[in-house]
Design a protein around this motif. Sequence first.
Motif, PDB file in Angstrom:
ATOM      1  N   ILE A  87       0.836  -1.201   0.000  1.00  0.00           N
ATOM      2  CA  ILE A  87       0.000   0.000   0.000  1.00  0.00           C
ATOM      3  C   ILE A  87       0.867   1.245   0.000  1.00  0.00           C
ATOM      4  N   GLY A  88       2.001   1.178   0.698  1.00  0.00           N
ATOM      5  CA  GLY A  88       2.930   2.301   0.703  1.00  0.00           C
ATOM      6  C   GLY A  88       2.565   3.423   1.665  1.00  0.00           C
ATOM      7  N   ILE A  89       1.718   3.130   2.619  1.00  0.00           N
ATOM      8  CA  ILE A  89       1.327   4.097   3.646  1.00  0.00           C
ATOM      9  C   ILE A  89       1.734   3.500   4.988  1.00  0.00           C
ATOM     10  N   SER A  90       2.151   4.325   5.913  1.00  0.00           N
ATOM     11  CA  SER A  90       2.579   3.786   7.201  1.00  0.00           C
ATOM     12  C   SER A  90       1.407   3.114   7.915  1.00  0.00           C
ATOM     13  N   GLU A  91       1.728   2.095   8.663  1.00  0.00           N
ATOM     14  CA  GLU A  91       0.724   1.286   9.363  1.00  0.00           C
ATOM     15  C   GLU A  91      -0.186   2.129  10.250  1.00  0.00           C
ATOM     16  N   GLN A  93      -1.380   4.904   9.743  1.00  0.00           N
ATOM     17  CA  GLN A  93      -2.336   5.684   8.951  1.00  0.00           C
ATOM     18  C   GLN A  93      -3.409   4.797   8.315  1.00  0.00           C
ATOM     19  N   LEU A  94      -3.355   3.505   8.577  1.00  0.00           N
ATOM     20  CA  LEU A  94      -4.293   2.553   7.990  1.00  0.00           C
ATOM     21  C   LEU A  94      -5.231   1.992   9.051  1.00  0.00           C
TER      22      LEU A  94
END
Length: 115
Positions: A87-91, A93-94
């Motif tokens: 996904i390429g987003i920090s954990e 932020q998910l």
Amino acid sequence: DDSIVRGETSKILIKGLREAGAIEVHSRFTEPPIRHPCFYGVDFPTRQELVSYGCGDSIKEIERDVSKIIGADSVRFQRLEDLIDAIGISENQLCLACLTGKYPTKAGHKMSLRG
């Protein structure tokens, strides 16, 4: 299947493949096992209805248990770390509540305690 929630579709597909003559059936899923209900708009069932709930604690145990439930020779799920990386987003932020059981809101956490 691209995902597995209750396991019913997978059972039907695997049964059909075996009836058509498949000697082995190996299932691969493009997400980690869903082990917790979603209270944020996705209609996931209660945790008792989730095929991965109540299976072993490690990913290998979950895969072994789910393969028995759905009738596959083997099951492999995508690893949570690999999903986050893809996904390429920090954990942080998910929302991963349905995968980890860690709800980002107090309301979600309270609802999870109800089952």
